[in-house]
Design an enzyme around this catalytic site. Sequence first.
Site, mmCIF file in Angstrom:
data_model
loop_
_atom_site.group_PDB
_atom_site.id
_atom_site.type_symbol
_atom_site.label_atom_id
_atom_site.label_comp_id
_atom_site.label_asym_id
_atom_site.label_seq_id
_atom_site.Cartn_x
_atom_site.Cartn_y
_atom_site.Cartn_z
ATOM 1 N N SER A 188 35.139 37.358 96.031
ATOM 2 C CA SER A 188 36.162 38.108 95.191
ATOM 3 C C SER A 188 36.369 37.352 93.891
ATOM 4 O O SER A 188 35.506 37.403 93.088
ATOM 5 C CB SER A 188 37.495 37.665 96.056
ATOM 6 O OG SER A 188 38.639 38.545 95.492
ATOM 7 N N HIS B 267 36.992 44.225 96.578
ATOM 8 C CA HIS B 267 38.169 44.996 97.488
ATOM 9 C C HIS B 267 38.478 46.590 96.971
ATOM 10 O O HIS B 267 39.536 46.856 97.302
ATOM 11 C CB HIS B 267 39.510 43.957 97.193
ATOM 12 C CG HIS B 267 39.371 42.739 97.473
ATOM 13 N ND1 HIS B 267 38.931 42.114 98.611
ATOM 14 C CD2 HIS B 267 39.616 41.636 96.665
ATOM 15 C CE1 HIS B 267 38.787 40.846 98.436
ATOM 16 N NE2 HIS B 267 39.387 40.739 97.210
#
Length: 205
Positions: free
Chosen positions: A118, A159
């Site tokens: 991320s 995501h």
Amino acid sequence: MKLFLTSYLAGTKELVQNFLTQNDIQEILFIPTAANVEEYRGYVDEGIAALKESGYDVTVLDIATAPHSKSVQVIKNCTCLCTSGGNTFYLLQELKRNGLLDLIKQRVRNGMLYIGESAGAIIACPDISYNQIMDDKTIATELTNYSGMGLVDYYVLPHNGEFPFVETTAQTIKIYSEKINLIPLNNSQAVIVENGVSSILTEPL
């Protein structure tokens, strides 16, 4: 350079294990710093657990609190660095404030494996400004330059389509897709870079 860029370490456990096995890695230096300013940080524990369950020796280093000399020493000596998720702007601020971003970039270019989850994946890109829809950039009060490591020439969007980031990822794609080369990843996908080639892989079911 050998990179593993993912949305969610625990969601790509088999992919990352294959990557590490192929490169004969036993020990991993893990930086959880991006999560320091987040309310929810369960993914940090999940990521560490996923690596330990796969048999790796994990050493945790919070660059925001560790002495600078220690951070420099362990980063210089590690064979694999894993940077976890959280607030991308805070992470970049702390790396730059401690003079570690260029060190990591140099080490990766000299052969150290890099795993980015991320926020950790986003800082490998040329610039992190595009992630301001997902992350609050005002948390990083000292950060004025949003340039990342530039290890790749595209921009990972983690995501994609995943709760609770459905709206922010869709909005990021809408605003930035024609401006920069976005690579959206869901929580079971990763970009693996080896020998100058980038491949998007999906975790086996």
